[in-house]
Design a protein around this motif. Sequence first.
Motif: not given
Length: 471
Positions: A90, A96, A294
């Motif tokens: 992430s 992301q 994520r």
Amino acid sequence: HVISGLHGENVRWAMTTVHEGWWLPMLWLSYMLDATVSGTSPAGYHLVNILLHAANTLLLFWVLRRSTGRLWESAFVAALFALHPLRVESVAWVAQRKDVLSGFFWMLAMAAHVAPARRPSVFRQSLVFFCMLLGLMSKATVVPLPFALLLMDFWPLRRLEIPGGWRRCLAEKIPLFLLAAAFAALTLRNHIAAGGASSSLSPWERLTLIPGNYLLYLAKFLWPARLSVYYPEHDVVRWLPALGMTLVLSAVTFALWRSRRSAPYLLMGWLWFGLVLGPMIRGIRVGYAVIADRFLYLPAIGLGIMAAWGFSAWLAPRPRGRGWLALLAAAVLAACGGVTVYNLRFWRDSDTLFTRVWELDPDNYLGVTGRGIALQRQERWEDARRHFARAVEQAPDVVRYRVFLALALVNMNRLPEAFALLEQGFQLKPDELEYHYALGLAYLQDDNPQQAVAHLARAVELSAHPPSYYL
């Protein structure tokens, strides 16, 4: 639109564009602001991801400290959130940004909810609504936020114990549930329109995947080894194992429900994990990966709460318990930090990342493709040819393997073999975008510009409406 920076026309584009099935205007605006400040240098985009993650960590600590009054437990949950290896994807992956950005608005909404919990006001409730709206405009997985706030009302705020507390807490969240429903419907419509809702399994069959998916996420959280940017789906319906795993999850939930008065934090953390992860769970979410690191960015907070308050309640009252508790917390955080540093090295560049995917699973689609591309970038044409030849042999229906094998042959000037390979695939799929593209390059190498232009023009035409698997 992104690299030209933040200005009126680009803001309009961000607010009105559905890109690859997603409407995420706040995400695009954040990228545009990066471009305005730091241009196309990767450093600026990475720095913003890191700062957002740091802000989320501090906000999480503040929310837990404010609502529970417990310093060290709150600090441990925040530190675990910051350092856990599942955070790498992430934070290190600029694409992301949606995780850390939506997480920032999620944390702000929690802070706004905690501050007036004892003294609600229209202004503060409106602030929660506004933060949730911005979070949904960053990533649709903010949809479960109203459930998370209700769980906070249960513990640690204990608002549900006040006479009439259930009705009051539910009533004040009706606008949030309506907002969540609207965004869920919008996201599903956009996702289906983009071709992302295809599945070979019936809805009932997909439901059997849910319990196993939850257990996979639990395993990754507890033992974050062999982390990959892509875990391919292998959907096989097994009713008896699914039933067994459902019984296990149900038994855990029932046991925690029974202990809701003596240890409410355990039930709260468990339900937080289950409900916040719900939109990403495989039986409901139609996607192309079995799990994704994520997706645990926000759901894992619940598991951290269970660990912090559970071990504290177990060890602290014992002789020398606080010392053992501190030692255990330090060991867990040190281990997480070490594994995180280890995994960061694979995010140095795309070649390193996808070579790692291939090393973990030589049959992984993205790993095979990425590893072959890395070999070609290094001009190791024969190695790339052998790599893709093996991939074509194992998965003859995957178009991209055949295309990359042909392009390796083109670069080696083995044109007859390349043409034979591409024409064989082209006969089966005459409107395949990638075959036209590869044939165009092959004809250019063969000094036949007329044929090259015809195929490349057709590839451009097809790229205007690509099939769903390109999304």
